[in-house]
Design an enzyme around this catalytic site. Structure first.
Site, PDB file in Angstrom:
ATOM      1  N   LYS A 253      25.824  74.396  27.321  1.00 37.75           N
ATOM      2  CA  LYS A 253      25.139  73.673  28.397  1.00 37.75           C
ATOM      3  C   LYS A 253      25.070  74.571  29.626  1.00 37.75           C
ATOM      4  CE  LYS A 253      25.928  69.937  31.793  1.00 37.75           C
ATOM      5  NZ  LYS A 253      26.698  68.728  32.161  1.00 37.75           N
ATOM      6  N   ASP A 258      24.086  70.825  39.184  1.00 38.08           N
ATOM      7  CA  ASP A 258      23.913  69.420  38.809  1.00 38.08           C
ATOM      8  C   ASP A 258      24.095  68.528  40.025  1.00 38.08           C
ATOM      9  OD1 ASP A 258      23.757  66.963  37.614  1.00 38.08           O
ATOM     10  OD2 ASP A 258      25.687  67.110  36.545  1.00 38.08           O
ATOM     11  N   LYS A 265      24.701  62.399  42.850  1.00 34.13           N
ATOM     12  CA  LYS A 265      26.151  62.393  42.986  1.00 34.13           C
ATOM     13  C   LYS A 265      26.544  62.225  44.449  1.00 34.13           C
ATOM     14  CE  LYS A 265      27.192  65.542  39.114  1.00 34.13           C
ATOM     15  NZ  LYS A 265      28.008  64.595  38.336  1.00 34.13           N
ATOM     16  N   ASP A 276      28.503  73.897  36.397  1.00 32.79           N
ATOM     17  CA  ASP A 276      28.016  73.056  35.305  1.00 32.79           C
ATOM     18  C   ASP A 276      27.242  73.869  34.255  1.00 32.79           C
ATOM     19  OD1 ASP A 276      28.143  70.512  34.235  1.00 32.79           O
ATOM     20  OD2 ASP A 276      26.273  69.841  35.154  1.00 32.79           O
ATOM     21  N   ASP A 335      22.098  61.560  35.746  1.00 31.02           N
ATOM     22  CA  ASP A 335      23.270  62.432  35.884  1.00 31.02           C
ATOM     23  C   ASP A 335      23.935  62.703  34.526  1.00 31.02           C
ATOM     24  OD1 ASP A 335      25.133  63.989  37.140  1.00 31.02           O
ATOM     25  OD2 ASP A 335      26.300  62.297  37.961  1.00 31.02           O
ATOM     26  N   GLU A 337      22.862  64.436  32.152  1.00 30.36           N
ATOM     27  CA  GLU A 337      21.783  65.364  31.812  1.00 30.36           C
ATOM     28  C   GLU A 337      22.192  66.399  30.778  1.00 30.36           C
ATOM     29  OE1 GLU A 337      23.835  65.831  34.215  1.00 30.36           O
ATOM     30  OE2 GLU A 337      24.319  67.945  33.946  1.00 30.36           O
ATOM     31  N   ARG A 339      23.863  66.229  28.023  1.00 28.38           N
ATOM     32  CA  ARG A 339      23.611  65.811  26.636  1.00 28.38           C
ATOM     33  C   ARG A 339      22.124  65.877  26.290  1.00 28.38           C
ATOM     34  NH1 ARG A 339      26.343  60.062  27.865  1.00 28.38           N
ATOM     35  NH2 ARG A 339      27.524  61.444  29.230  1.00 28.38           N
TER      36      ARG A 339
END
Ligand code: BES
Ligand code: MN
Ligand code: ZN
Length: 491
Positions: A253, A258, A265, A276, A335, A337, A339
């Site tokens: 990933k 993010d 967030k 991230d 959020d 994201e 996956r």
């Protein structure tokens, strides 16, 4: 950057002398020579300091005589502590010699592998990311340029150290990538840095939005659409085995920042979300390590690189996207994201490469930090053999994983009223439902596909120094997966 040299034992004329000593030690070899040359100052100093050789114990004796500016004794613990003890000693020594220019380690009593392990730990602990410090005084900067390791069998120590040195280079590449600020390291730039692996013999392919559109990467592109920075997917291939040998596959990933997107967030701590992309950073460093040590394996590394931003063009909660598997996803929370990115890359990796196994790495959920803290990464797998191999490799290198459950009942939480699934399963078991989501993109239609997902949200970044990991980007997973390959998938 500190150079490591292996040489026959000769008492150094200057700098620091490092003595790795086990419990119940007697000074011999270089240590004994140095003690005699200083009129017994070293044995008296160790006695006075209460140094017993306990694991992780470290003592500095200043200017004990002769030209030595200091002697640093580091504990190996009970005799026969092996690699773990050697690494702990090397890691403990580094901060105590960082302000010297030169240091010599009296490693004559260690087996060659452990002397090499100690050297690895010194390098790993000495990592710093100081690209953006322009005002640090020379005094505050580490000065260590050369560490000489005194060993009886120089050739054996060098041979043991060569692959470890390639692994350290991979770890450093990962740490550099993960440390970079998000304005500097965005998807296109990260893809550009992957190109650096070409000089190691890795084939690097970079795909942009148009190509991914053609492949049907609706989930990954949905995350990317809110950002002014274009998405990338990078495919890295290392061929160290027969051309037709099935590869192993690693998927990362790579969310270079993010914000959460429209499901934004909170401000506090949001700067952490620069890391991230650690899963992707780890895959890149791992590929560098495997290529650098010329691992006898075919390995592919795929990273999905996006920035998750809110904007007029950002994906909305309620949007439905079509993944490259054909399955549709209702995006409840923008959020969640990671996956979505992995869904497309996992499916693509499996169908293009038909690998022996797939391991993905992702800073996927805050929930895994709640469950396991910072000591273990969460491991989810559909295959007991792969899971056992990963647990063992993690134990061996000190990057521990803890297996978490998967199951039908968790999977049900992903049921959507409008699409094949939604992208969140609610708060209970949040890291498990995230893994269930990923498992829907592992295709077992034509037989088993061993797969493991490592949720590294709690282990990718350290807030305090560890033996071989200074605080900051850890590169958790590079050593673990290199070890998995070395132990089970080479030759
Ligand atoms: N990148 C975060 C997870 C994360 C949290 C990584 C803390 C590192 C440290 C991920 O994209 C995320 O936002 N996950 C959400 C999922 C939720 C919306 C279902 C989370 O964990 O809160
Ligand atoms: Mn997120
Ligand atoms: Zn994320």
């Amino acid at each position: 950057m500190t150079d490591i040299l292996f040489v026959k034992p000769v008492l150094p004329r200057a700098g620091a002398l490092v003595l790795p000593l086990a419990e119940g030690f007697t000074l011999d070899g270089l240590a004994k020579q140095a003690d005699e040359a200083t009129g017994g100052a070293i044995s008296r100093g160790l006695e006075a300091a209460g140094f017993k050789g306990k694991k992780g114990q470290a003592t500095t004796l200043w200017a004990p005589g002769g030209h030595l500016s200091r002697v640093v004794a580091v504990g190996l613990g009970a005799p026969g502590g092996g690699m773990g003890a050697a690494e702990a000693a090397g890691g403990a020594a580094l901060p105590l010699i960082a302000s010297e220019v030169e240091a010599t380690v009296a490693a004559e009593s260690l087996p060659a592998e452990e002397a090499a392990g100690l050297a690895l730990a010194l390098r790993l602990r000495g990592y710093r990311f100081d690209r953006y410090r322009t005002k640090e005084s020379a005094e505050d900067k580490p000065k260590l340029v050369r560490v000489t390791i005194a060993v009886p069998d120089v050739a054996a120590a060098k041979a043991a150290h060569a692959p470890l040195s390639a692994i350290a280079d991979g770890v450093f590449l990962t740490r550099d990538l993960v440390s970079e600020p998000p304005n500097v390291l965005y998807p296109a730039e990260m893809a550009e840095r992957c190109r650096g692996l070409e000089k190691l013999g890795v084939t690097v392919e970079v795909l942009g939005p148009a190509e991914m559109e053609k492949l049907g990467f609706g989930a990954l592109l949905g995350v990317a659409q809110g950002s002014a920075r274009e998405a990338r997917m990078v495919v890295m291939q290392w061929k160290g085995a027969a051309d037709d040998a099935q590869p192993v596959a690693f998927i990362g990933k790579g969310v270079t920042f993010d914000t959460g997107g429209i499901s934004i967030k909170p401000a506090g701590g949001m700067e952490d979300m620069k890391y991230d992309m650690a899963g992707a950073g780890t895959v890149i460093g791992l590929m560098a390590a495997l290529a650098g040590r010329k691992a006898k394996v075919n390995a592919v590394g795929l990273v999905g690189l996006v920035e998750n931003m809110p904007s007029h063009n950002a994906q909305r909660p309620g949007d439905v996207v079509t993944t490259c598997s054909g399955q549709t996803v209702e995006v409840i929370n923008t959020d969640a994201e990671g996956r979505l990115v992995l869904a497309d890359v996992l499916w693509y990796a499996q169908h293009r490469f038909k690998p022996r196994f797939m391991v993905d790495l992702a800073t996927l959920t805050g929930a895994i930090v709640v469950a396991l803290g910072h000591e273990h990464a969460g491991m989810f797998s559909n295959d007991d053999t792969l899971a056992t191999q990963l647990s063992g490799a993690g134990q061996a290198v000190g990057e521990k994983v803890w297996r978490m459950p998967l199951g039908e009942a968790y999977d049900k939480a992903l049921k959507s009223d409008i699409a094949d699934m939604k992208n969140v399963g609610g708060r209970p078991g949040g890291s498990i439902t995230a893994a269930q989501f990923l498992q829907r993109f592992i295709d077992t239609k034509d037989g088993a596909m061993p797969w493991a997902h490592l949720d590294i949200a709690g282990t990718a970044w350290a807030s305090k120094d560890g033996a071989t990991v200074p605080k900051g980007a850890t590169a958790f997973g590079v050593r673990l997966l290199d070890r998995l390959v070395a132990e089970h998938y080479e030759g």
